[in-house]
Write an enzyme that holds these catalytic residues in place. Sequence first.
Site, mmCIF file in Angstrom:
data_model
loop_
_atom_site.group_PDB
_atom_site.id
_atom_site.type_symbol
_atom_site.label_atom_id
_atom_site.label_comp_id
_atom_site.label_asym_id
_atom_site.label_seq_id
_atom_site.Cartn_x
_atom_site.Cartn_y
_atom_site.Cartn_z
ATOM 1 C CB CYS A 10 -0.884 -0.019 1.245
ATOM 2 S SG CYS A 10 -1.965 1.424 1.377
ATOM 3 C CG HIS B 204 -5.700 -2.304 -1.163
ATOM 4 N ND1 HIS B 204 -4.724 -2.929 -0.422
ATOM 5 C CD2 HIS B 204 -5.431 -0.964 -1.083
ATOM 6 C CE1 HIS B 204 -3.909 -2.000 0.079
ATOM 7 N NE2 HIS B 204 -4.313 -0.805 -0.313
ATOM 8 C CD GLU B 205 -6.641 1.314 -4.181
ATOM 9 O OE1 GLU B 205 -6.808 2.334 -3.497
ATOM 10 O OE2 GLU B 205 -5.548 0.713 -4.242
ATOM 11 C CG HIS C 131 -7.315 2.876 0.798
ATOM 12 N ND1 HIS C 131 -6.620 3.290 1.906
ATOM 13 C CD2 HIS C 131 -6.435 2.172 0.039
ATOM 14 C CE1 HIS C 131 -5.367 2.845 1.824
ATOM 15 N NE2 HIS C 131 -5.230 2.163 0.705
HETATM 16 ZN ZN ZN Z 1 -3.625 1.138 -0.064
#
Ligand code: ZN
Length: 192
Positions: free
Chosen positions: A106, A148-149, A152
């Site tokens: 990341c 993953h995004e 976020h």
């Molecule tokens: Zn990340």
Amino acid sequence: MSLPIVFYGNPILRAKGLEIPKITAEIKHLAEAMIETMHAARGVGLAAQQIGRALQLTVIDLREVDRPSQLLLGTREVPAESMMPMVLLNPRITQSQGEEDGNEGCLSFPGINADIRRSATVQVSALGLREEPLRITATGLLARVLQHEIDHLNGVLFIDRMPRETLKSLETELRKLEKSTLSGLKKRPRDR
Ligand code: ZN
């Protein structure tokens, strides 16, 4: 224009992104700057929180990475590269299937990598930059990066998904990163 990337320890990374009701010129510029920032940092994805904005906006580009992905746009299979760089607004995971372990890093955690268990296939609804509704089904690396995004954008970080043992082994490193981020914020409180 490449933007400064926010590191672990900055509270913005824990903020849930606001939905983007309308695609303005400012949003388009921001998306462009995020693509440049991601490319400059050699990342495969970047969320708005990582450049200090709590918005439902993420960019993805997998073309430099040799890990396979499949992508359906609606029901039509398209080469993943044809959609890159991908800009997604207000993305939501509507369905997920299977499980897969895979290595992740990341940009907000420089030098830290770990195996994370994610869904193997995900279906995502989002808006594209021309306000077009997108329904994406992805497997492989793209499925992982989307998860993953989208995490976020909801203030969730990959450390939250690491196995307890992995997290334990990274504890010192994480604490160090957090501390250096926080001391940077104190020195330049209006930067971020
Ligand atoms: Zn990340």
